[in-house]
Design a protein around this motif. Sequence first.
Motif, PDB file in Angstrom:
ATOM      1  N   MET A   1       0.842  -1.204   0.000  1.00 57.79           N
ATOM      2  CA  MET A   1       0.000   0.000   0.000  1.00 57.79           C
ATOM      3  C   MET A   1       0.872   1.246   0.000  1.00 57.79           C
ATOM      4  O   MET A   1       1.931   1.319   0.595  1.00 57.79           O
ATOM      5  CB  MET A   1      -0.857  -0.088   1.264  1.00 57.79           C
ATOM      6  CG  MET A   1      -1.702   1.085   1.533  1.00 57.79           C
ATOM      7  SD  MET A   1      -2.496   0.789   3.122  1.00 57.79           S
ATOM      8  CE  MET A   1      -2.832   2.426   3.606  1.00 57.79           C
TER       9      MET A   1
ATOM     10  N   GLU B   1      -4.409   4.505  -2.214  1.00 61.32           N
ATOM     11  CA  GLU B   1      -4.852   3.125  -2.448  1.00 61.32           C
ATOM     12  C   GLU B   1      -4.954   2.367  -1.119  1.00 61.32           C
ATOM     13  O   GLU B   1      -4.008   2.361  -0.338  1.00 61.32           O
ATOM     14  CB  GLU B   1      -3.863   2.434  -3.380  1.00 61.32           C
ATOM     15  CG  GLU B   1      -4.226   1.012  -3.708  1.00 61.32           C
ATOM     16  CD  GLU B   1      -3.195   0.398  -4.643  1.00 61.32           C
ATOM     17  OE1 GLU B   1      -3.046   0.899  -5.766  1.00 61.32           O
ATOM     18  OE2 GLU B   1      -2.519  -0.556  -4.223  1.00 61.32           O
ATOM     19  N   THR B   2      -6.080   1.745  -0.895  1.00 62.45           N
ATOM     20  CA  THR B   2      -6.341   1.068   0.381  1.00 62.45           C
ATOM     21  C   THR B   2      -6.873  -0.342   0.116  1.00 62.45           C
ATOM     22  O   THR B   2      -7.812  -0.509  -0.680  1.00 62.45           O
ATOM     23  CB  THR B   2      -7.402   1.876   1.180  1.00 62.45           C
ATOM     24  OG1 THR B   2      -6.870   3.186   1.411  1.00 62.45           O
ATOM     25  CG2 THR B   2      -7.738   1.216   2.492  1.00 62.45           C
ATOM     26  N   PRO B   3      -6.309  -1.353   0.794  1.00 65.96           N
ATOM     27  CA  PRO B   3      -6.816  -2.717   0.594  1.00 65.96           C
ATOM     28  C   PRO B   3      -8.237  -2.881   1.131  1.00 65.96           C
ATOM     29  O   PRO B   3      -8.565  -2.373   2.207  1.00 65.96           O
ATOM     30  CB  PRO B   3      -5.827  -3.587   1.384  1.00 65.96           C
ATOM     31  CG  PRO B   3      -4.608  -2.737   1.576  1.00 65.96           C
ATOM     32  CD  PRO B   3      -5.105  -1.322   1.641  1.00 65.96           C
TER      33      PRO B   3
ATOM     34  N   GLU C   1      -9.885  -5.697  -4.841  1.00 60.49           N
ATOM     35  CA  GLU C   1      -8.859  -5.914  -3.802  1.00 60.49           C
ATOM     36  C   GLU C   1      -8.420  -4.601  -3.158  1.00 60.49           C
ATOM     37  O   GLU C   1      -8.025  -4.575  -1.997  1.00 60.49           O
ATOM     38  CB  GLU C   1      -7.646  -6.626  -4.410  1.00 60.49           C
ATOM     39  CG  GLU C   1      -7.952  -8.081  -4.693  1.00 60.49           C
ATOM     40  CD  GLU C   1      -6.859  -8.771  -5.450  1.00 60.49           C
ATOM     41  OE1 GLU C   1      -5.761  -8.196  -5.593  1.00 60.49           O
ATOM     42  OE2 GLU C   1      -7.115  -9.886  -5.913  1.00 60.49           O
ATOM     43  N   VAL C   2      -8.412  -3.531  -3.937  1.00 62.30           N
ATOM     44  CA  VAL C   2      -8.017  -2.218  -3.407  1.00 62.30           C
ATOM     45  C   VAL C   2      -8.991  -1.165  -3.926  1.00 62.30           C
ATOM     46  O   VAL C   2      -9.706  -1.387  -4.907  1.00 62.30           O
ATOM     47  CB  VAL C   2      -6.574  -1.826  -3.847  1.00 62.30           C
ATOM     48  CG1 VAL C   2      -5.535  -2.762  -3.251  1.00 62.30           C
ATOM     49  CG2 VAL C   2      -6.451  -1.755  -5.358  1.00 62.30           C
TER      50      VAL C   2
ATOM     51  N   GLU D   1      -8.613  -2.470   5.146  1.00 57.45           N
ATOM     52  CA  GLU D   1      -7.410  -2.796   5.924  1.00 57.45           C
ATOM     53  C   GLU D   1      -6.709  -1.490   6.280  1.00 57.45           C
ATOM     54  O   GLU D   1      -5.744  -1.091   5.666  1.00 57.45           O
ATOM     55  CB  GLU D   1      -6.505  -3.712   5.090  1.00 57.45           C
ATOM     56  CG  GLU D   1      -5.435  -4.397   5.894  1.00 57.45           C
ATOM     57  CD  GLU D   1      -4.553  -5.231   4.996  1.00 57.45           C
ATOM     58  OE1 GLU D   1      -5.072  -6.101   4.276  1.00 57.45           O
ATOM     59  OE2 GLU D   1      -3.325  -4.972   4.994  1.00 57.45           O
TER      60      GLU D   1
END
Length: 331
Positions: free
Chosen positions: A1, A289-291, A313-314, A330
Motif C-alpha cells: 500500500m 490506495e487502500t486494501p 482488492e483495493v 485494511e
Amino acid sequence: MSGALPEFELVVTEARSVAVDVLMLTLRAADPSAGPLPEWLPGAHLDVRVQPGVERQYSLCGDPADREHYRIAVLREPDGRGGSEHLHAHAAAGTVLTARGPLNHFALVPPVAGARYEFVAGGIGITPLLPMLDAVSRAGAEFVLHYAGRSLERMPFVDELVERYGDAVSVYAADAGRRLDLGAFGRELAGVPDSAAPGFVYCCGPARMLAELEAVAVSAGWPASALHLERFEAREATEPVRHESFEVELELSGMTLEVPPDRTILDVVEEAGVLVLSSCREGTCGTCETPVVSGEVDHRDSVLTPAEQESNEVMMICVSRAACPRLVLEL
Ligand code: FES
C-alpha cells in the motif's frame, strides 16, 4: 500500500526548457550519503511536494537504470491549480523538493521480441512513454508511436524521438494541419490484439484523447488487457451507486465510521485520526490506495484498470465509495 512509501528530499541538478511551457528537471538525492534512489520501471510517477500542502504527480521520463538521477518534465498550466506555475517560476539548480514514490499504475507489459506495441501520446503525455519506448526498442519488439500536439514547438522531445526511432514515429502537429485520427488508427489496428503476436496499446494524453481511444477499443472489440491508459485528469464523475450513508469498518484501527453522502471516505478517516497518505484527492494518482477486506466498492477513480476494479482488492478512498451498506478496509 502506498501509505508505507517514505518521503525523501531531492535536489534539482538541472532545469531546462524542452518545449514551449515545458520545463525538464533532473533531480538527485539531496543527501549524498542516502545511496541509490528508489527503483522504478517505465510508467512510474513521482509525487512531488511543490509547495507546502501542494503535491503533484509527474511521470519519470529518464532512464530507470540511472539510480543517481530522476527526470521529470513539467507543463506550465496557467489555468491549473498553481503547482506547475510555481515550479516554472522557482525550480532551478539547487532547489530542494520533497518527493514520495515512485508509484506505477501504468506498467509496461514486459517487452518480448515479436510483440507489437502501439504508443499514443498527446503533448506532455509523451513523458511516461519515453522509458517505455526505450525498453521496447531495446527488447527488439515492434512498435509505433503516434505523437500529437498543438504545434511542434509545444511537443517536448519530438526531434530526439524522430531522430532516434525514425519511421516508427508519426508526428501530428495541429497547427500544421496534421491531426491524429483515432478512428482510422483503430480500424488499422483491427485484429492486432487478437493476432498471433500480443498487441498492446499505451496512451497518455488529454482526457478527450483517452475517451476517444476507449471508444475505439470498445467498437473494435479489443480485449480489456490490450489498452493501457494514463490519466492526468480525473474521469468525469458519474452518479454514485448509493446515495445513502454507509459504514466503513477499519480493521486495523478497530473503528467503525459513518460516511455521509456528501463526504469522502478519506475525509472521514482522516478526521478520525487515522493516517492515510493522499495527494491528488481526485482519484488520479493512486497514493490513497487502500486494501479492501470485504464489501462491494463503487469504484470512481481514474487509476485502476477495469479488471483491477472488478477484483475489488483495493480502492482509492479519496473518490470511491461503498456500493453496499458496510465496507471493511485494511486500515
Ligand atoms: S489521493 Fe490520489 S488517488 Fe486518492
